[in-house]
Design a protein around this motif. Structure first.
Motif, PDB file in Angstrom:
ATOM      1  N   ILE A  48      21.190  26.782  -8.160  1.00 42.68           N
ATOM      2  CA  ILE A  48      21.344  28.213  -7.868  1.00 42.68           C
ATOM      3  C   ILE A  48      20.051  28.791  -7.295  1.00 42.68           C
ATOM      4  CG2 ILE A  48      21.682  30.491  -8.907  1.00 42.68           C
ATOM      5  CD1 ILE A  48      23.636  29.168 -10.857  1.00 42.68           C
ATOM      6  N   ILE A  49      18.919  28.467  -7.925  1.00 39.52           N
ATOM      7  CA  ILE A  49      17.631  28.980  -7.436  1.00 39.52           C
ATOM      8  C   ILE A  49      17.349  28.449  -6.035  1.00 39.52           C
ATOM      9  CG2 ILE A  49      15.133  28.961  -7.803  1.00 39.52           C
ATOM     10  CD1 ILE A  49      15.664  28.946 -10.809  1.00 39.52           C
ATOM     11  N   LEU A  50      17.625  27.154  -5.826  1.00 30.95           N
ATOM     12  CA  LEU A  50      17.427  26.564  -4.500  1.00 30.95           C
ATOM     13  C   LEU A  50      18.277  27.280  -3.463  1.00 30.95           C
ATOM     14  CD1 LEU A  50      16.242  24.313  -2.718  1.00 30.95           C
ATOM     15  CD2 LEU A  50      18.160  22.872  -3.404  1.00 30.95           C
ATOM     16  N   GLY A  51      19.537  27.544  -3.800  1.00 33.57           N
ATOM     17  CA  GLY A  51      20.426  28.245  -2.879  1.00 33.57           C
ATOM     18  C   GLY A  51      19.919  29.635  -2.540  1.00 33.57           C
ATOM     19  N   MET A  52      19.423  30.349  -3.547  1.00 37.91           N
ATOM     20  CA  MET A  52      18.912  31.702  -3.308  1.00 37.91           C
ATOM     21  C   MET A  52      17.684  31.692  -2.407  1.00 37.91           C
ATOM     22  SD  MET A  52      19.380  33.598  -6.973  1.00 37.91           S
ATOM     23  CE  MET A  52      20.938  34.395  -7.366  1.00 37.91           C
ATOM     24  N   LEU A  53      16.842  30.683  -2.580  1.00 39.46           N
ATOM     25  CA  LEU A  53      15.620  30.615  -1.765  1.00 39.46           C
ATOM     26  C   LEU A  53      15.894  30.106  -0.348  1.00 39.46           C
ATOM     27  CD1 LEU A  53      12.984  29.313  -4.353  1.00 39.46           C
ATOM     28  CD2 LEU A  53      13.468  31.659  -3.649  1.00 39.46           C
ATOM     29  N   LEU A  54      16.979  29.326  -0.195  1.00 40.14           N
ATOM     30  CA  LEU A  54      17.306  28.806   1.132  1.00 40.14           C
ATOM     31  C   LEU A  54      18.002  29.835   2.022  1.00 40.14           C
ATOM     32  CD1 LEU A  54      18.536  25.158   0.436  1.00 40.14           C
ATOM     33  CD2 LEU A  54      16.424  25.875   1.573  1.00 40.14           C
ATOM     34  N   LEU A  55      18.468  30.934   1.412  1.00 41.89           N
ATOM     35  CA  LEU A  55      19.164  31.963   2.193  1.00 41.89           C
ATOM     36  C   LEU A  55      18.300  32.466   3.342  1.00 41.89           C
ATOM     37  CD1 LEU A  55      20.994  34.188  -0.453  1.00 41.89           C
ATOM     38  CD2 LEU A  55      22.035  32.750   1.305  1.00 41.89           C
ATOM     39  N   ASN A  56      17.014  32.610   3.094  1.00 37.45           N
ATOM     40  CA  ASN A  56      16.108  33.122   4.124  1.00 37.45           C
ATOM     41  C   ASN A  56      16.051  32.172   5.314  1.00 37.45           C
ATOM     42  OD1 ASN A  56      14.173  35.230   4.857  1.00 37.45           O
ATOM     43  ND2 ASN A  56      12.652  33.599   4.795  1.00 37.45           N
ATOM     44  N   MET A  57      16.041  30.866   5.035  1.00 43.65           N
ATOM     45  CA  MET A  57      16.008  29.870   6.107  1.00 43.65           C
ATOM     46  C   MET A  57      17.329  29.852   6.874  1.00 43.65           C
ATOM     47  SD  MET A  57      15.243  25.780   5.712  1.00 43.65           S
ATOM     48  CE  MET A  57      13.768  26.142   4.746  1.00 43.65           C
ATOM     49  N   VAL A  58      18.436  29.933   6.132  1.00 38.61           N
ATOM     50  CA  VAL A  58      19.759  29.931   6.751  1.00 38.61           C
ATOM     51  C   VAL A  58      19.937  31.145   7.666  1.00 38.61           C
ATOM     52  CG1 VAL A  58      22.243  30.154   6.277  1.00 38.61           C
ATOM     53  CG2 VAL A  58      20.840  28.604   4.907  1.00 38.61           C
ATOM     54  N   ASN A  59      19.369  32.260   7.242  1.00 34.71           N
ATOM     55  CA  ASN A  59      19.519  33.513   7.991  1.00 34.71           C
ATOM     56  C   ASN A  59      18.946  33.421   9.397  1.00 34.71           C
ATOM     57  OD1 ASN A  59      20.697  36.039   7.867  1.00 34.71           O
ATOM     58  ND2 ASN A  59      18.822  37.064   7.250  1.00 34.71           N
ATOM     59  N   ASN A  60      17.964  32.531   9.585  1.00 38.78           N
ATOM     60  CA  ASN A  60      17.351  32.380  10.910  1.00 38.78           C
ATOM     61  C   ASN A  60      18.309  31.781  11.930  1.00 38.78           C
ATOM     62  OD1 ASN A  60      14.879  33.389   9.974  1.00 38.78           O
ATOM     63  ND2 ASN A  60      14.206  31.368   9.279  1.00 38.78           N
ATOM     64  N   TYR A  61      19.376  31.137  11.459  1.00 38.37           N
ATOM     65  CA  TYR A  61      20.313  30.468  12.359  1.00 38.37           C
ATOM     66  C   TYR A  61      21.631  31.224  12.510  1.00 38.37           C
ATOM     67  CZ  TYR A  61      17.055  26.618  11.693  1.00 38.37           C
ATOM     68  OH  TYR A  61      15.912  25.851  11.639  1.00 38.37           O
ATOM     69  N   ILE A  62      21.704  32.419  11.933  1.00 37.81           N
ATOM     70  CA  ILE A  62      22.931  33.219  12.012  1.00 37.81           C
ATOM     71  C   ILE A  62      22.774  34.281  13.090  1.00 37.81           C
ATOM     72  CG2 ILE A  62      24.391  34.859  10.755  1.00 37.81           C
ATOM     73  CD1 ILE A  62      23.801  33.295   8.229  1.00 37.81           C
ATOM     74  N   GLU A  63      23.764  34.386  13.948  1.00 29.59           N
ATOM     75  CA  GLU A  63      23.700  35.333  15.062  1.00 29.59           C
ATOM     76  C   GLU A  63      24.432  36.633  14.769  1.00 29.59           C
ATOM     77  OE1 GLU A  63      25.034  33.393  18.576  1.00 29.59           O
ATOM     78  OE2 GLU A  63      23.421  31.899  18.569  1.00 29.59           O
ATOM     79  N   ASN A  64      25.445  36.584  13.918  1.00 33.78           N
ATOM     80  CA  ASN A  64      26.204  37.788  13.579  1.00 33.78           C
ATOM     81  C   ASN A  64      25.298  38.772  12.846  1.00 33.78           C
ATOM     82  OD1 ASN A  64      27.938  39.546  11.774  1.00 33.78           O
ATOM     83  ND2 ASN A  64      29.523  38.551  12.998  1.00 33.78           N
ATOM     84  N   THR A  65      25.109  39.957  13.422  1.00 34.49           N
ATOM     85  CA  THR A  65      24.149  40.912  12.861  1.00 34.49           C
ATOM     86  C   THR A  65      24.578  41.440  11.494  1.00 34.49           C
ATOM     87  OG1 THR A  65      25.235  42.681  14.128  1.00 34.49           O
ATOM     88  CG2 THR A  65      23.268  41.659  15.098  1.00 34.49           C
ATOM     89  N   THR A  66      25.893  41.588  11.291  1.00 42.34           N
ATOM     90  CA  THR A  66      26.375  42.096  10.002  1.00 42.34           C
ATOM     91  C   THR A  66      26.105  41.091   8.888  1.00 42.34           C
ATOM     92  OG1 THR A  66      28.134  43.324  11.104  1.00 42.34           O
ATOM     93  CG2 THR A  66      28.369  42.960   8.736  1.00 42.34           C
ATOM     94  N   VAL A  67      26.458  39.832   9.145  1.00 42.96           N
ATOM     95  CA  VAL A  67      26.220  38.771   8.161  1.00 42.96           C
ATOM     96  C   VAL A  67      24.726  38.609   7.929  1.00 42.96           C
ATOM     97  CG1 VAL A  67      26.484  36.305   7.672  1.00 42.96           C
ATOM     98  CG2 VAL A  67      28.339  37.574   8.776  1.00 42.96           C
ATOM     99  N   LYS A  68      23.964  38.685   8.999  1.00 42.40           N
ATOM    100  CA  LYS A  68      22.502  38.552   8.910  1.00 42.40           C
ATOM    101  C   LYS A  68      21.911  39.662   8.043  1.00 42.40           C
ATOM    102  CE  LYS A  68      18.718  37.464  12.092  1.00 42.40           C
ATOM    103  NZ  LYS A  68      18.771  35.999  12.003  1.00 42.40           N
TER     104      LYS A  68
END
Length: 247
Positions: A178-198
């Motif tokens: 869970i902690i790993l997933g929460m911390l990886l969100l920031n990295m994942v966000n760099n690859y998302i183009e949808n502004t709402t999801v971002k």
């Protein structure tokens, strides 16, 4: 509540988990501080604090995995539930014991910054601005407050997971995930183009909310967010034991 707090805090040092946690945390923080500042010849502590937060993936589960799982395994859970203390008192006492040990480690690790202060104006600082200004203690203080708040949220999450299973290893692994997933969100966000999801991911992301602390700002919104996360998971843990007491 205070009796449970004392019992839990004492138990950390009866079964060596407390010594292991403090030793590992201080060793990691010392090495990170040395290599990200003195060896790198800079006063910038942002990398140090970011890596400390990443180390919570392993360190926080060490603190939380036994809190309720051990009670189930030793069959002492019913004694807790029938003790003359409220569910809130029981849950918060255990949370406070883990949080106290965590904060103690963080505060002791601040000793790492004394050599950094002594290094001011030393030969070999790579950045002229760094050499002129020296370590910015407002950033160090605000970042320390930030990692304490993040730690409180992660401890509450780990406490909740521990209340769901009697297997300490399972509690630790789930908390790590869970902690790993929460911390990886920031990295994942760099690859998302949808502004709402971002925007949504950025809003819930732990690391993005920590950024203001790393600039020396005590962000009230982030403070409320981290405390809210801690409060929600403490409440969920209380609900788990409410059902068990009356179920």
């Amino acid at each position: 509540m205070f009796a449970i707090f004392k019992k839990e805090l004492r138990s950390y040092f009866l079964n060596a988990i407390g010594y292991v946690y403090v030793g590992v945390f201080l060793a990691i923080s010392g090495l990170l501080c040395c290599y990200t500042t003195l060896v790198a010849r800079t006063y910038d502590t942002s990398t140090y604090f970011s890596l400390i937060i990443i180390s919570f993936i392993i360190l926080i589960p060490l603190l939380t995995m036994k809190l309720f799982s051990e009670e189930k395994k030793l069959r002492t859970e019913q004694l807790l539930l029938t003790a003359p203390v409220s569910i809130w008192g029981m849950v918060f006492g255990k949370f406070l014991a883990a949080f106290t040990l965590f904060v103690s480690g963080v505060l002791v690790s601040c000793i790492n910054f004394f050599p950094l202060a002594a290094y001011h104006n030393a030969e070999g600082i790579s950045d002229a601005y760094d050499k002129a200004v020296g370590p910015v203690f407002s950033i160090i203080i605000s970042s320390t407050v930030g990692i304490i708040l993040i730690g409180a949220a992660f401890i509450a999450i780990g406490l909740f997971i521990s209340s769901l299973t009697e297997n300490q290893l399972a509690a630790a692994i789930i908390t790590v995930a869970i902690i790993l997933g929460m911390l990886l969100l920031n990295m994942v966000n760099n690859y998302i183009e949808n502004t709402t999801v971002k925007f949504i991911i950025n809003w819930v992301c732990f690391m993005s909310r920590f950024s203001n602390f790393s600039y020396g700002l005590l962000d009230p919104a982030a403070l409320v967010y981290y405390l809210s996360i801690a409060g929600v998971f403490l409440l969920l843990t209380v609900r788990v034991y409410d059902k068990r007491r009356w179920g």
